[in-house]
Enzyme design. Structure first.
Site, PDB file in Angstrom:
ATOM      1  N   HIS A  99      18.916   2.919   3.875  1.00  0.00           N
ATOM      2  CA  HIS A  99      18.334   1.988   2.901  1.00  0.00           C
ATOM      3  C   HIS A  99      17.756   0.828   3.706  1.00  0.00           C
ATOM      4  CE1 HIS A  99      21.841   3.640   0.611  1.00  0.00           C
ATOM      5  NE2 HIS A  99      21.093   3.498  -0.461  1.00  0.00           N
ATOM      6  N   ASP A 102      20.306  -1.651   4.865  1.00  0.00           N
ATOM      7  CA  ASP A 102      21.311  -1.217   5.852  1.00  0.00           C
ATOM      8  C   ASP A 102      20.913  -1.637   7.259  1.00  0.00           C
ATOM      9  OD1 ASP A 102      22.324   0.296   3.710  1.00  0.00           O
ATOM     10  OD2 ASP A 102      21.353   2.147   4.399  1.00  0.00           O
ATOM     11  N   GLU A 230      17.368  11.126  -6.929  1.00  0.00           N
ATOM     12  CA  GLU A 230      18.778  11.505  -6.761  1.00  0.00           C
ATOM     13  C   GLU A 230      19.541  11.224  -8.051  1.00  0.00           C
ATOM     14  OE1 GLU A 230      20.683  10.075  -3.161  1.00  0.00           O
ATOM     15  OE2 GLU A 230      22.621  10.053  -4.186  1.00  0.00           O
ATOM     16  N   ASP A 305      33.142   7.733  -7.552  1.00  0.00           N
ATOM     17  CA  ASP A 305      32.363   8.296  -6.456  1.00  0.00           C
ATOM     18  C   ASP A 305      33.060   7.968  -5.143  1.00  0.00           C
ATOM     19  OD1 ASP A 305      30.159   9.392  -5.221  1.00  0.00           O
ATOM     20  OD2 ASP A 305      28.895   7.622  -5.462  1.00  0.00           O
ATOM     21  N   ASP A 307      32.859   9.656  -2.237  1.00  0.00           N
ATOM     22  CA  ASP A 307      32.049   9.936  -1.040  1.00  0.00           C
ATOM     23  C   ASP A 307      32.880  10.404   0.152  1.00  0.00           C
ATOM     24  OD1 ASP A 307      29.680   9.290  -2.310  1.00  0.00           O
ATOM     25  OD2 ASP A 307      29.567   7.254  -1.487  1.00  0.00           O
TER      26      ASP A 307
HETATM   27  C1  XLS Z   1      25.118   6.178  -4.339  1.00  0.00           C
HETATM   28  C2  XLS Z   1      24.055   6.987  -3.776  1.00  0.00           C
HETATM   29  C3  XLS Z   1      23.175   6.305  -2.733  1.00  0.00           C
HETATM   30  C4  XLS Z   1      21.897   7.067  -2.519  1.00  0.00           C
HETATM   31  C5  XLS Z   1      20.839   6.305  -1.818  1.00  0.00           C
HETATM   32  O1  XLS Z   1      26.035   6.667  -4.998  1.00  0.00           O
HETATM   33  O2  XLS Z   1      24.637   8.141  -3.251  1.00  0.00           O
HETATM   34  O3  XLS Z   1      23.855   6.107  -1.553  1.00  0.00           O
HETATM   35  O4  XLS Z   1      22.112   8.256  -1.818  1.00  0.00           O
HETATM   36  O5  XLS Z   1      20.569   5.109  -2.437  1.00  0.00           O
HETATM   37 CA    CA Z   2      23.666   9.818  -2.221  1.00  0.00          CA
HETATM   38 CA    CA Z   3      27.635   8.688  -3.811  1.00  0.00          CA
END
Ligand code: XLS
Ligand code: CA
Ligand code: CA
Length: 435
Positions: A99, A102, A230, A305, A307
């Site tokens: 991003h 980042d 996305e 989420d 991750d």
């Molecule tokens: C957040 C998203 C983000 C996208 C990019 O949940 O996964 O990280 O991949 O903005």
């Molecule tokens: Ca993502």
């Molecule tokens: Ca995510």
């Protein structure tokens, strides 16, 4: 200067190695179904989780031990570039994603932010030229700053729309500069809190407006990466417009964006939407719109989420089955949108976690290729749909029947006999491929 002085380039050593800093299953040069693993996966590292995520959570302070902090924000940003490319090199990963926020500090104004981005991407470009690493995709963070409280392109405030447009324009300029292959839109705040004050159609039309401006600008500057949306159903917004693959496809088709836009699907977002990841991949594939994936996994016991790094072989097998059926992802790839758990706070966990993810995908690929070689699912489905191969079934799919003729048929054949699916047996046999 090196940030990981005790780790050399990570190599494939096979499953019996005792070296933790080695691949046990991922062998970049191993050929599966006519392509090397490197070509199949097109792995990418996420700048946000790897370089800026600090291990804090809503209840606790940052915990991650990181050695790249400098005296100023810009010094830290430059150190991060060097450390990031060292990680890419050591993991032998070819691609990366980021991003805008980042990689460079936001500064005091948009002008200062853009100048910081220019300076840092000069540095990134130097590193790319030196190492051959490539940009899978970049994106604009249009969700963290308070100005995006009510959305970016879907905001009720037109000045926010303009700000978002400027950020995307800059993102495309940087994509051109760095040879980005895709450009992602994730609309974390593109949704709504309550219909009491929301004009949903107006907001969605505005999102499409911004996307069309992106297509037009890409054409103007002669750089059109594959645009990707996305989907995610919720978090941070309660109702996010790009809920899942099917909802997002209907948006893409409604606004005539097909062709320019495909999907970037994330495993944890699929499960948040109440789907399996393979469901989402399959939906996208049925629309010829599977663009790229964000690899991670959620936690069955947690409703948000998380991750997590993908370590579930069952999931990566189904993911790879879809990717193989899609004939690969290029120009997309597999981006590890995954972060180390809070208790994995050491620097080297960044490497160990990615090794775990890459090995799990390698096992998934091998299992998927073997299943395909044995026609495990093909034979099963062929048998299951056999009634459409001949007789009345063949006539139906050849569009030779109508209501009258089918009624005539049904009146004579009004007792269809179904066969058992033996689904438990199928699952048990499937397990043999995973170990
Ligand atoms: C957040 C998203 C983000 C996208 C990019 O949940 O996964 O990280 O991949 O903005
Ligand atoms: Ca993502
Ligand atoms: Ca995510």
């Amino acid at each position: 200067m090196t940030y990981f002085p005790n780790v050399t380039k990570i190599k494939f050593e096979g499953k019996d190695t005792t070296n933790d800093f080695a691949f046990r299953h991922y062998n970049p040069e191993e050929v599966v179904e006519g392509k090397t693993m490197r070509e199949h996966f097109r792995f990418a590292l996420a700048y946000w989780h790897t370089m800026t995520q600090d291990g804090s959570d809503p209840f606790g302070a940052p915990v991650n031990q990181r050695s790249w902090f400098g005296e100023t924000e810009m010094e830290t940003a430059h150190n991060r570039v060097d450390a990031f490319f060292e990680i890419l090199e050591k993991l032998d990963v070819d691609y990366f994603c980021f991003h805008d926020v980042d990689i460079a500090p936001a500064g005091e104004s948009l002008e200062e932010f853009f100048a910081n981005l220019d300076e840092i991407t000069d540095h990134i470009k130097e590193k790319m030229d030196e190492t051959g690493k490539k940009l899978l995709w970049n994106t604009a963070n249009m969700f963290s700053h308070p100005r995006f409280n009510n959305g970016a392109a879907s905001s009720n405030n037109a000045e926010v729309f303009a700000y978002a447009a400027a950020q995307v324009k800059k993102g495309l300029d940087l994509s051109k500069k760095l040879g980005g292959e895709n450009y992602v839109f994730w609309g974390g705040r593109e949704g709504y809190e309550t219909l009491l004050n929301t004009d949903m159609k107006f907001e969605q039309d505005n999102i499409a407006r911004l996307f069309k401006m992106a297509i037009a600008y890409g054409e103007k500057i002669g750089h059109k990466p594959q645009f990707l949306i996305e989907p995610k159903p919720k978090e941070p917004s309660k109702h996010q417009y790009d809920f899942d693959a099917a909802t997002t496809m209907s948006f893409i088709l409604k606004h005539g964006l097909e062709g320019d836009f495909k999907l970037n699907l994330e495993a944890n977002h699929a499960t948040l939407a109440g789907h399996t990841f393979e469901h989402e991949l399959n939906v996208a594939r049925n629309f010829d719109s599977l663009g790229s994936i964000d690899a991670n996994q959620g936690d069955m016991l947690l409703g948000w989420d998380t991750d997590e790094f993908p370590t579930n072989i069952y999931d990566t097998t189904f993911t790879m089955l879809e990717i193989l059926a899609n004939d690969g992802l290029a120009p997309g790839g597999i981006n590890f949108d995954a972060k180390v758990r809070r208790s994995s706070f050491a620097m080297e966990d960044l490497l160990l976690a990615h090794i775990a993810g890459m090995d799990t995908f390698a096992r998934g690929l091998k299992a998927a290729a073997k299943l395909r070689e044995d026609r495990f699912f093909e034979d099963l489905k062929e048998k299951r749909y056999a009634s459409y191969k001949e007789g009345i079934g063949a006539n139906i799919i050849a569009d030779k029947e109508d209501f009258e003729s089918l009624t005539e048929y049904a009146l004579k054949n009004d007792n269809p006999q179904l066969e058992s699916s033996h689904i438990e047996l199928v699952k048990s046999k499937l397990n043999d491929y995973l170990v």
